[in-house]
Enzyme design. Structure first.
Site, PDB file in Angstrom:
ATOM      1  N   CYS A   8      -5.970  69.089  84.916  1.00  0.00           N
ATOM      2  CA  CYS A   8      -6.254  68.510  83.596  1.00  0.00           C
ATOM      3  C   CYS A   8      -7.761  68.297  83.455  1.00  0.00           C
ATOM      4  O   CYS A   8      -8.542  68.542  84.381  1.00  0.00           O
ATOM      5  CB  CYS A   8      -5.524  67.188  83.402  1.00  0.00           C
ATOM      6  SG  CYS A   8      -6.117  65.864  84.473  1.00  0.00           S
ATOM      7  N   CYS A  58      -9.483  66.159  86.018  1.00  0.00           N
ATOM      8  CA  CYS A  58      -9.818  66.846  87.276  1.00  0.00           C
ATOM      9  C   CYS A  58     -11.223  67.438  87.184  1.00  0.00           C
ATOM     10  O   CYS A  58     -12.020  67.358  88.121  1.00  0.00           O
ATOM     11  CB  CYS A  58      -8.817  67.965  87.571  1.00  0.00           C
ATOM     12  SG  CYS A  58      -7.118  67.431  87.773  1.00  0.00           S
ATOM     13  N   ASP A  95     -37.289  86.919  58.749  1.00  0.00           N
ATOM     14  CA  ASP A  95     -38.535  87.663  58.809  1.00  0.00           C
ATOM     15  C   ASP A  95     -38.338  88.881  57.907  1.00  0.00           C
ATOM     16  O   ASP A  95     -37.204  89.250  57.600  1.00  0.00           O
ATOM     17  CB  ASP A  95     -38.803  88.088  60.260  1.00  0.00           C
ATOM     18  CG  ASP A  95     -40.013  88.989  60.378  1.00  0.00           C
ATOM     19  OD1 ASP A  95     -41.047  88.669  59.776  1.00  0.00           O
ATOM     20  OD2 ASP A  95     -39.898  90.034  61.043  1.00  0.00           O
ATOM     21  N   ASP A 151     -36.618  89.775  65.026  1.00  0.00           N
ATOM     22  CA  ASP A 151     -36.363  90.913  65.927  1.00  0.00           C
ATOM     23  C   ASP A 151     -36.280  90.514  67.396  1.00  0.00           C
ATOM     24  O   ASP A 151     -36.054  91.349  68.259  1.00  0.00           O
ATOM     25  CB  ASP A 151     -37.407  92.008  65.741  1.00  0.00           C
ATOM     26  CG  ASP A 151     -38.814  91.566  66.132  1.00  0.00           C
ATOM     27  OD1 ASP A 151     -38.943  90.490  66.750  1.00  0.00           O
ATOM     28  OD2 ASP A 151     -39.771  92.280  65.821  1.00  0.00           O
ATOM     29  N   ASP A 158     -40.928  87.408  66.814  1.00  0.00           N
ATOM     30  CA  ASP A 158     -40.572  86.142  66.179  1.00  0.00           C
ATOM     31  C   ASP A 158     -40.078  85.102  67.177  1.00  0.00           C
ATOM     32  O   ASP A 158     -39.452  84.120  66.785  1.00  0.00           O
ATOM     33  CB  ASP A 158     -39.489  86.384  65.118  1.00  0.00           C
ATOM     34  CG  ASP A 158     -39.971  87.322  64.024  1.00  0.00           C
ATOM     35  OD1 ASP A 158     -40.998  87.020  63.415  1.00  0.00           O
ATOM     36  OD2 ASP A 158     -39.322  88.357  63.798  1.00  0.00           O
TER      37      ASP A 158
END
Length: 741
Positions: free
Chosen positions: A18, A21, A427, A636, A640
């Site tokens: 679970c 754990c 851009d 790109d 950028d």
């Protein structure tokens, strides 16, 4: 750059039942000397550990997990795995799945006689009770040993988990029944309750493991894509070799219908290539000499040769696998809520169960057995498994589906942020546009030389300037603008003389004729005069954001060429789709106002920032963030990078095999702007699914606990309800596979 001893390593885990754990292991790892950070994912059964190699080792990390009561081993890097290797972790998980199934079947087989004797035949003779006790004891202490073991380790680490609830609940039912049998005081026995509880819990774990396996199919399906062998040309001979023996620079031959072995560049031949399995692109892509090919894609038609440029871990497929693994292993911020609830949930439930028992026994005055069963029902129905599975299973399915469509989320946080985006900044060059100038219009003056386009293209072919190459490409394409300059010949002529002036143009002798091409200043310096028609055309084109090239021969202007960057095919549609999603779009570019407005007008962006320096780009994004607007930046992935990093969500456009993995939180493999829209939609769908899962998991417990506390739910049925609550959460996440976006 200072050297670092830190290492990031994934570990495959086993034995978790679970979310609690996972938290136990995570806390234990964080307490280990040398471990900088640790994240444990219950759904993927993996731990991501960042540790100092000089202070800690893999063996110490494995030992720390063992001390917490679980097993761990270093995970294999799937992106580096060759065909000769087996995924050991996958084999272990398959073994665990079979083990869960076998234990469930055994538990069911042993429980059925108990049910028949106690509930069907209602045989409560001493012999019958002894048989029930023996069978229930095997279920309780052999099949259910895992719950005691986990509870013991939990107590050692001052924590409690689902196994604690099951162990306490089933033990209460079993030992009370055993006490009644031994003392023969005529008290009720509940051997069927303890046996059925364990059986139903195991059924839930088996179904849950199967469902989780379906949720995590993305990595497996990606790994199956790669080719097993390659046909390599060595010493003039074709040799078929295993993929792992391919080297950079090898010449590989690909025939129709074959998989492309690795990433590379075509050196001869041409074909149509099906890249759907990598990029999600449904139509085959035409490829020729100089074009890049992607490993694992399928050659459809022609035969070609290509030079291997990337192999193994550097290929696009390997990068995709790595990013998907990272996304599936990481936690989304929304998971912190579930983790916090789980940490306090189990102790709270134990307290509620005790209060329930005492209330029924002393305040209501109910028989001891009824009070005990009410307390047991509270313990069992309150398992936090569904809560722990709510987030990671949805991330598993969402990130896997995104990868199949060429969209890579680096982590769960990126998905969560994508769902909240209110502004998307683009851009211009290379993002909204192709980033490559192209001829858009030509004016050809009549009664002047008709083959001037061939002559000027021949002259421009000597120049490396982007505008010159745009003219050459246009001439070679033969796709003439209707009603404009046309020449049936596509052959270039070698210039007799050539001269170029930076910022002006080119001039020379071609086929015996003097040709001059450049801007108006360049031609004026050569003594040419412009008439009203020339000037009007120039102004009109420049207002549209185009660059104007004049062409002259000898003493007269023979034509004009307009060149501009072209918008991407899907740019306008992407902006329209974002508007429908109520996401504001803006353009941030360093280009001039005229060019920026022209492109923005074509795609439908109204908010324009032009002639922006890199530092100013960051300021614009910061200002938007300060206005509490979640902003995504699309670029790109290289030029950028600062803006992508500053934005709440950086979306990098991948180009061929050179995907800028580190540039953004989301990578669009195809570079298609519509995929940016899909990323937002998929993010919203995934987070919506997580919220649904969390809601139902919490509602289930909020409703189930009071019902159990009121004595309206039998303990064994509470176990069955608990099991199916976990399965339902996983199945709900799997519905993401069917949703359209």
């Amino acid at each position: 750059m200072p050297e670092t001893n830190n290492k990031e390593q994934s570990f495959d885990l086993s034995g978790m039942h679970c979310a609690s754990c996972a938290l136990v292991i995570e806390n234990k790892l964080k307490q280990t000397p040398g471990v900088q950070s640790a994240v444990v994912n219950f759904a993927t059964e993996q731990a991501q550990v960042d540790y100092d190699c000089q202070k800690c080792s893999e063996e110490q990390i494995v030992e720390a997990v063992k001390q917490a009561g679980y097993k761990a081993e270093p995970a294999m890097d799937h992106s580096k795995m060759t065909h000769g290797e087996h995924d050991h972790a996958a084999m272990l998980r398959e073994g665990e799945l079979k083990k869960e199934r076998n234990f469930f079947i055994l538990s069911l087989v042993l429980s059925l006689p108990i049910i028949i004797l106690s509930m069907v035949l209602k045989n409560m003779t001493p012999a019958s009770l002894i048989i029930q006790a023996v069978l229930a004891a095997v279920v309780q202490f052999y099949i259910g040993f895992r719950f005691y073991r986990s509870t013991w380790y939990g107590l050692k680490n001052f924590t409690a988990n689902m196994d604690t609830l099951v162990a306490v609940g089933t033990s209460a039912a079993f030992f009370y029944s055993l006490y009644s049998l031994i003392t023969m005081k005529g008290g009720e026995v509940f051997f069927e309750t303890s046996a059925l509880l364990i059986t139903f819990v195991l059924l839930g774990k088996w179904l849950e493991a199967r469902a989780k396996g379906q949720a995590g199919q993305a990595i497996k399906s990606l790994m199956k894509l790669s080719a097993k062998t390659a046909r390599v040309e060595r010493d003039g001979q074709e040799t078929e070799v295993p993929l792992e023996q391919v080297k950079i620079g090898d010449i590989i031959i690909v025939k129709p219908g074959e998989k492309i072995a690795t990433d590379g560049e075509i050196i001869s031949g041409y074909s149509a290539i099906d890249e759907a399995m990598i990029t999600g692109e449904s139509l085959p892509v035409d490829k020729g000499v100089g074009d890049l090919v992607i490993g694992a894609t399928i050659n459809k038609t022609g035969t070609f040769k290509f030079k291997a440029t990337k192999i193994g871990n550097d290929t696009l497929l390997a990068q995709i696998i790595k990013v998907v693994e990272q996304a599936q292993a990481a936690k989304a911020p929304i998971q912190k809520f579930a983790d916090t609830v789980s940490a306090y949930f189990v102790p709270t439930v134990i307290v509620i169960a005790i209060i329930t028992f005492l209330t029924w026994l002393f305040i209501v005055g109910a028989p001891f057995v009824s009070a005990l069963m009410a307390g047991v029902a509270v313990l069992v129905i309150a398992c936090p498994c569904a809560l722990g599975l709510a987030t990671p299973t949805a991330i598993l399915v969402g990130s896997g589906r995104a990868a199949k469509n060429g969209i890579l989320f680096r982590n769960g946080e990126a998905m969560e942020i994508a769902a909240k985006i209110k502004v998307m900044a683009f851009d211009k060059t290379g993002t909204l546009t192709l980033g490559e100038p192209a001829v858009t219009e030509i004016t050809n003056y009549e009664l002047r030389i008709t083959n001037w386009l061939q002559l000027v293209a021949s002259l421009e072919n000597k120049s490396e300037h982007p505008l010159a190459q745009a003219i050459v490409r246009y001439f070679k394409s033969g796709e003439w603008i209707p009603g404009q300059a046309r020449n049936d010949s596509k052959e270039l002529v070698e210039p007799e003389k050539f001269q170029a002036e930076v910022g002006g143009g080119v001039s020379g002798i071609v086929a015996g004729q003097k040709i001059i091409a450049g801007n108006d200043r360049f031609l004026k310096a050569q003594g040419f005069e412009f008439d009203v028609e020339n000037i009007k055309q120039k102004v009109a084109w420049e207002q549209q954001g185009r660059t104007v090239i004049f062409v002259a021969s000898s003493d007269q202007i023979v034509g004009m060429i307009a060149i501009a960057d072209q918008i991407k095919a899907t740019a306008k549609t992407a902006v329209e789709e974002l508007n429908k999603l109520k996401i504001e779009t803006i353009m941030i570019t360093g280009d001039n106002e005229m060019a920026a407005r022209n492109i923005a007008g074509q795609v439908g962006i109204k908010n324009i920032n032009f002639q922006v320096l890199p530092a100013e780009k960051l300021k614009i994004i910061k200002d938007l963030k300060n206005k509490h607007k979640k902003i995504a930046m699309v670029g790109d992935g290289i030029n950028d990078a600062p803006a992508l990093a500053e934005a709440d969500l950086g979306i990098a456009l991948g180009k061929g095999t050179d995907v800028a993995i580190e540039a953004g939180q989301v990578i669009l493999v195809k570079g298609d702007l519509l995929d940016a829209v899909k990323a937002i939609k998929l993010g919203r769908m995934t987070i919506s699914k997580i919220k649904q899962n969390l809601f139902w998991a919490l509602v289930y417990n909020c409703i189930g606990i009071p019902i159990a506390a009121l004595g309206l739910l039998k303990a064994e049925y509470a176990g069955l309800a608990m099991a199916f609550s976990s399965v339902s959460v996983v199945l709900n996440s799997l519905l993401l596979k069917r949703k359209k976006f």
